[in-house]
Design a protein around this motif. Structure first.
Motif, PDB file in Angstrom:
ATOM      1  N   GLU A   9       0.827  -1.207   0.000  1.00  0.00           N
ATOM      2  CA  GLU A   9       0.000   0.000   0.000  1.00  0.00           C
ATOM      3  C   GLU A   9       0.859   1.255   0.000  1.00  0.00           C
ATOM      4  O   GLU A   9       0.560   2.240  -0.686  1.00  0.00           O
ATOM      5  CB  GLU A   9      -0.931  -0.008   1.213  1.00  0.00           C
ATOM      6  CG  GLU A   9      -1.919   1.148   1.249  1.00  0.00           C
ATOM      7  CD  GLU A   9      -2.864   1.131   0.053  1.00  0.00           C
ATOM      8  OE1 GLU A   9      -3.224   2.222  -0.433  1.00  0.00           O
ATOM      9  OE2 GLU A   9      -3.232   0.021  -0.392  1.00  0.00           O
ATOM     10  N   GLY A  10       1.936   1.236   0.795  1.00  0.00           N
ATOM     11  CA  GLY A  10       2.812   2.402   0.841  1.00  0.00           C
ATOM     12  C   GLY A  10       3.452   2.692  -0.507  1.00  0.00           C
ATOM     13  O   GLY A  10       3.625   3.860  -0.892  1.00  0.00           O
ATOM     14  N   PHE A  11       3.787   1.644  -1.232  1.00  0.00           N
ATOM     15  CA  PHE A  11       4.358   1.805  -2.572  1.00  0.00           C
ATOM     16  C   PHE A  11       3.343   2.448  -3.502  1.00  0.00           C
ATOM     17  O   PHE A  11       3.655   3.388  -4.237  1.00  0.00           O
ATOM     18  CB  PHE A  11       4.808   0.452  -3.107  1.00  0.00           C
ATOM     19  CG  PHE A  11       5.045   0.423  -4.583  1.00  0.00           C
ATOM     20  CD1 PHE A  11       6.158   1.037  -5.132  1.00  0.00           C
ATOM     21  CD2 PHE A  11       4.145  -0.219  -5.435  1.00  0.00           C
ATOM     22  CE1 PHE A  11       6.374   1.016  -6.521  1.00  0.00           C
ATOM     23  CE2 PHE A  11       4.359  -0.237  -6.807  1.00  0.00           C
ATOM     24  CZ  PHE A  11       5.473   0.381  -7.349  1.00  0.00           C
ATOM     25  N   ARG A  12       2.112   1.948  -3.489  1.00  0.00           N
ATOM     26  CA  ARG A  12       1.082   2.505  -4.363  1.00  0.00           C
ATOM     27  C   ARG A  12       0.832   3.980  -4.060  1.00  0.00           C
ATOM     28  O   ARG A  12       0.684   4.798  -4.974  1.00  0.00           O
ATOM     29  CB  ARG A  12      -0.210   1.703  -4.229  1.00  0.00           C
ATOM     30  CG  ARG A  12      -0.133   0.316  -4.868  1.00  0.00           C
ATOM     31  CD  ARG A  12      -1.472  -0.379  -4.866  1.00  0.00           C
ATOM     32  NE  ARG A  12      -1.842  -0.815  -3.531  1.00  0.00           N
ATOM     33  CZ  ARG A  12      -2.995  -1.366  -3.225  1.00  0.00           C
ATOM     34  NH1 ARG A  12      -3.920  -1.512  -4.154  1.00  0.00           N
ATOM     35  NH2 ARG A  12      -3.243  -1.766  -1.998  1.00  0.00           N
ATOM     36  N   THR A  13       0.802   4.307  -2.773  1.00  0.00           N
ATOM     37  CA  THR A  13       0.554   5.697  -2.383  1.00  0.00           C
ATOM     38  C   THR A  13       1.687   6.602  -2.847  1.00  0.00           C
ATOM     39  O   THR A  13       1.461   7.688  -3.401  1.00  0.00           O
ATOM     40  CB  THR A  13       0.404   5.792  -0.856  1.00  0.00           C
ATOM     41  OG1 THR A  13      -0.701   4.980  -0.441  1.00  0.00           O
ATOM     42  CG2 THR A  13       0.171   7.232  -0.418  1.00  0.00           C
ATOM     43  N   LEU A  14       2.928   6.140  -2.634  1.00  0.00           N
ATOM     44  CA  LEU A  14       4.094   6.940  -3.019  1.00  0.00           C
ATOM     45  C   LEU A  14       4.144   7.168  -4.521  1.00  0.00           C
ATOM     46  O   LEU A  14       4.295   8.316  -4.986  1.00  0.00           O
ATOM     47  CB  LEU A  14       5.372   6.247  -2.542  1.00  0.00           C
ATOM     48  CG  LEU A  14       6.698   6.883  -2.972  1.00  0.00           C
ATOM     49  CD1 LEU A  14       6.831   8.290  -2.393  1.00  0.00           C
ATOM     50  CD2 LEU A  14       7.881   6.011  -2.561  1.00  0.00           C
ATOM     51  N   ILE A  15       4.007   6.100  -5.296  1.00  0.00           N
ATOM     52  CA  ILE A  15       4.137   6.221  -6.747  1.00  0.00           C
ATOM     53  C   ILE A  15       2.980   7.026  -7.341  1.00  0.00           C
ATOM     54  O   ILE A  15       3.171   7.830  -8.260  1.00  0.00           O
ATOM     55  CB  ILE A  15       4.232   4.831  -7.405  1.00  0.00           C
ATOM     56  CG1 ILE A  15       5.464   4.095  -6.887  1.00  0.00           C
ATOM     57  CG2 ILE A  15       4.276   4.955  -8.920  1.00  0.00           C
ATOM     58  CD1 ILE A  15       6.776   4.834  -7.083  1.00  0.00           C
ATOM     59  N   SER A  16       1.785   6.847  -6.806  1.00  0.00           N
ATOM     60  CA  SER A  16       0.640   7.631  -7.298  1.00  0.00           C
ATOM     61  C   SER A  16       0.865   9.121  -7.090  1.00  0.00           C
ATOM     62  O   SER A  16       0.522   9.948  -7.948  1.00  0.00           O
ATOM     63  CB  SER A  16      -0.641   7.187  -6.585  1.00  0.00           C
ATOM     64  OG  SER A  16      -0.971   5.860  -6.910  1.00  0.00           O
ATOM     65  N   SER A  17       1.456   9.474  -5.966  1.00  0.00           N
ATOM     66  CA  SER A  17       1.699  10.890  -5.678  1.00  0.00           C
ATOM     67  C   SER A  17       2.793  11.469  -6.570  1.00  0.00           C
ATOM     68  O   SER A  17       2.823  12.675  -6.826  1.00  0.00           O
ATOM     69  CB  SER A  17       2.104  11.067  -4.207  1.00  0.00           C
ATOM     70  OG  SER A  17       3.375  10.491  -3.944  1.00  0.00           O
ATOM     71  N   GLU A  18       3.669  10.598  -7.086  1.00  0.00           N
ATOM     72  CA  GLU A  18       4.799  11.096  -7.870  1.00  0.00           C
ATOM     73  C   GLU A  18       4.521  11.117  -9.371  1.00  0.00           C
ATOM     74  O   GLU A  18       4.942  12.046 -10.063  1.00  0.00           O
ATOM     75  CB  GLU A  18       6.043  10.250  -7.594  1.00  0.00           C
ATOM     76  CG  GLU A  18       6.578  10.428  -6.177  1.00  0.00           C
ATOM     77  CD  GLU A  18       7.899   9.734  -5.953  1.00  0.00           C
ATOM     78  OE1 GLU A  18       8.675  10.216  -5.109  1.00  0.00           O
ATOM     79  OE2 GLU A  18       8.156   8.718  -6.637  1.00  0.00           O
ATOM     80  N   ILE A  19       3.829  10.116  -9.897  1.00  0.00           N
ATOM     81  CA  ILE A  19       3.629  10.071 -11.351  1.00  0.00           C
ATOM     82  C   ILE A  19       2.184  10.352 -11.753  1.00  0.00           C
ATOM     83  O   ILE A  19       1.880  10.402 -12.945  1.00  0.00           O
ATOM     84  CB  ILE A  19       4.087   8.718 -11.938  1.00  0.00           C
ATOM     85  CG1 ILE A  19       3.151   7.579 -11.528  1.00  0.00           C
ATOM     86  CG2 ILE A  19       5.513   8.394 -11.533  1.00  0.00           C
ATOM     87  CD1 ILE A  19       3.489   6.247 -12.213  1.00  0.00           C
ATOM     88  N   GLY A  20       1.311  10.546 -10.775  1.00  0.00           N
ATOM     89  CA  GLY A  20      -0.071  10.884 -11.081  1.00  0.00           C
ATOM     90  C   GLY A  20      -0.973   9.663 -11.154  1.00  0.00           C
ATOM     91  O   GLY A  20      -0.518   8.536 -11.350  1.00  0.00           O
ATOM     92  N   GLN A  21      -2.270   9.903 -10.981  1.00  0.00           N
ATOM     93  CA  GLN A  21      -3.244   8.828 -10.907  1.00  0.00           C
ATOM     94  C   GLN A  21      -3.336   8.012 -12.200  1.00  0.00           C
ATOM     95  O   GLN A  21      -3.334   6.778 -12.170  1.00  0.00           O
ATOM     96  CB  GLN A  21      -4.624   9.404 -10.572  1.00  0.00           C
ATOM     97  CG  GLN A  21      -5.685   8.374 -10.259  1.00  0.00           C
ATOM     98  CD  GLN A  21      -5.428   7.668  -8.933  1.00  0.00           C
ATOM     99  OE1 GLN A  21      -4.743   8.198  -8.067  1.00  0.00           O
ATOM    100  NE2 GLN A  21      -5.968   6.467  -8.770  1.00  0.00           N
ATOM    101  N   ASN A  22      -3.389   8.702 -13.333  1.00  0.00           N
ATOM    102  CA  ASN A  22      -3.576   7.981 -14.597  1.00  0.00           C
ATOM    103  C   ASN A  22      -2.388   7.082 -14.917  1.00  0.00           C
ATOM    104  O   ASN A  22      -2.559   5.900 -15.247  1.00  0.00           O
ATOM    105  CB  ASN A  22      -3.807   8.978 -15.738  1.00  0.00           C
ATOM    106  CG  ASN A  22      -5.147   9.680 -15.629  1.00  0.00           C
ATOM    107  OD1 ASN A  22      -6.068   9.177 -14.989  1.00  0.00           O
ATOM    108  ND2 ASN A  22      -5.258  10.843 -16.248  1.00  0.00           N
ATOM    109  N   ARG A  23      -1.189   7.650 -14.816  1.00  0.00           N
ATOM    110  CA  ARG A  23      -0.005   6.849 -15.150  1.00  0.00           C
ATOM    111  C   ARG A  23       0.215   5.731 -14.133  1.00  0.00           C
ATOM    112  O   ARG A  23       0.670   4.644 -14.482  1.00  0.00           O
ATOM    113  CB  ARG A  23       1.230   7.745 -15.244  1.00  0.00           C
ATOM    114  CG  ARG A  23       1.277   8.568 -16.519  1.00  0.00           C
ATOM    115  CD  ARG A  23       2.682   8.937 -16.924  1.00  0.00           C
ATOM    116  NE  ARG A  23       3.298   9.902 -16.011  1.00  0.00           N
ATOM    117  CZ  ARG A  23       4.519  10.402 -16.178  1.00  0.00           C
ATOM    118  NH1 ARG A  23       5.260  10.030 -17.211  1.00  0.00           N
ATOM    119  NH2 ARG A  23       5.000  11.284 -15.322  1.00  0.00           N
TER     120      ARG A  23
END
Length: 458
Positions: A9-23
């Motif tokens: 979950e922490g990975f998903r949250t981090l990456i979503s915040s960095e590359i955006g929801q769509n990507r």
């Protein structure tokens, strides 16, 4: 939201915040899929593009090809002959980047975190003949794997070491290229390895970032004026990637280099800051996760060229002249032969100069071409000689069928044709050497290294 329950979950949250929801949704969906299978040909032992029937080109690597399905590579003798390397397609970009940086120049290159050898062999593919490579691995067990893989690849001007990068940093200003494929949190391997998913944590990310900077400090020390640093990870977060790229430029004054590969076949650019970077992300490009940035040392006080000259006398001991004469007939090219602890090695003058300059305390796994071992008045050919592109074909050759080749690679007995002469025999498959046998007339001794033997299941 895509259901990616296997991703932390922490990975998903981090990456979503960095590359955006769509990507991030495209990436997470791809991480649930099957990884690509790809191979890269050894350009100095190329078996041609018909290695497998279903090969299609990797767009950013001239020697790379995708396969539609994953075969049992161990059962292909050409793998053990070193004609190709099984590698993730993303990492293959090293070959063409190196080629674009140094062209036809003969240079010194170093891969500081080299095991298992994929990026080292990609760099070798991109280097001009006569260049010298130092490949290092810190972990001893991985260094053994590195040594084996590079032995099979067969490049003669190569030294393999097992050392802390801080010790190798004493080689100040030696290298035109220093590659740091740094230990990382492994996010880019999540669809291939359960361990990459289970070990992930925010703490691991920050721990890896600190280690990466420690290694990078040592790497910069080793750069020649005008030399290039290649920094890569197999992870996605900006802490280990763009933040470290910015730190390199700010701390050491190195100039960022635009490789020109961004936006090629889905390769993404930087998502933070203004340092040109390459991001390979599943769902966008065909391959696993990879981040890469290139920097140039702007100090131009010396030109880029190989250091020449012979080795120090400490490497040369008195050896039976007859054995030296035999050894020289077993190799081709302008290589010097030295006696190292009862084993004869062949190195170019440039490689020997580097070997003699390696700091004390560095474990040298291999150097140049091991020609053979002296036993009494005899010289026993080394397996590395058979693998080397510098071997001069000094022994009769016997071509094996696939069945016999796999039997040989399993270190089992192989029956040779009745007219095979006695003595050392080079056995080949598809015209490429696999190793040596000693033919005694009624039987043959299989000289394939026991530690390299394969186990073929029926």
């Amino acid at each position: 939201m895509i259901d990616d329950i296997f991703l932390p979950e922490g990975f998903r949250t981090l990456i979503s915040s960095e590359i955006g929801q769509n990507r991030s949704e495209i990436l997470f969906s791809a991480l649930n899929g099957e990884p690509e299978t790809s191979v890269r040909l050894n350009r100095r032992k190329s078996p041609g593009t018909t290695l497998y029937a279903d090969m299609t080109p990797v767009p950013w690597c001239d020697s790379g090809f995708y396969l539609q399905k994953r075969p049992v590579f161990t059962h292909n003798p050409l793998l053990h002959a070193g004609t190709f390397y099984v590698q993730d397609a993303s990492s293959m970009v090293y070959e063409d980047i190196v080629k674009s940086l140094v062209g036809d120049s003969q240079v010194y290159a170093c891969d500081l975190c080299a095991a298992p050898g994929g990026k080292t062999t990609a760099i070798l593919n991109g280097l001009a003949d006569g260049s010298v490579m130092l490949a290092n691995e810190f972990i001893p067990s991985r260094a053994n794997i590195l040594k084996e893989n590079l032995c099979k690849y067969g490049y003669p001007d190569l030294i393999v070491t097992n050392a802390d990068t801080a010790r190798l940093a004493e080689l100040k200003g030696w290298f035109d290229i220093v590659a740091v494929d740094a230990p990382c949190s492994g996010e880019g391997m999540m669809r291939k390895e359960e361990a990459a998913r289970s070990q992930w944590s925010d703490g691991l990310v920050r721990q890896c970032s600190a280690l990466q900077r420690e290694i990078l400090r040592n790497a910069v020390e080793m750069l020649k004026p005008g030399g290039y640093l290649i920094y890569s990870t197999c992870t996605f977060n900006t802490i280990e990637n763009e933040d470290n790229a910015a730190w390199i430029a700010e701390t050491f004054g190195l100039e960022p280099v635009d490789t020109g590969f961004s936006q090629t076949a889905g390769i993404q650019g930087q998502i933070k800051g203004d340092i040109p970077c390459l991001r390979f992300m599943p769902g966008f490009s065909r391959g696993e996760g990879l981040f890469l940035s290139v920097f140039r040392n702007p100090d131009e006080t010396t030109s880029r060229s190989l250091k020449t000259g012979g080795g120090k006398k400490k490497n040369k001991v008195k050896t039976d002249p007859k054995l030296l004469a035999i050894a020289r007939k077993w190799i081709k090219g302008d290589l010097q032969v030295i006696d190292h602890e009862g084993r004869l090695l062949a190195l170019s003058a440039s490689a020997l100069r580097l070997l003699d300059s390696i700091p004390k305390g560095v474990r040298i796994m291999s150097a140049g071409v091991e020609i053979g071992e002296i036993k009494g008045k005899d010289l026993i050919p080394a397996h590395a000689l058979a693998m080397s592109t510098a071997m001069a074909k000094p022994f009769p050759e016997v071509e094996l069928s696939k069945e016999d080749a796999l039997r040989y690679l399993s270190k089992e007995a192989v029956t040779l044709p009745a007219d095979t002469p006695r003595g050392y025999i080079t056995v080949t498959y598809g015209g490429f050497p696999l190793g040596f046998l000693k033919h005694l007339g009624n039987r043959s001794n299989n000289l394939y290294p026991g530690e390299y033997r394969i186990r073929v299941k029926n």
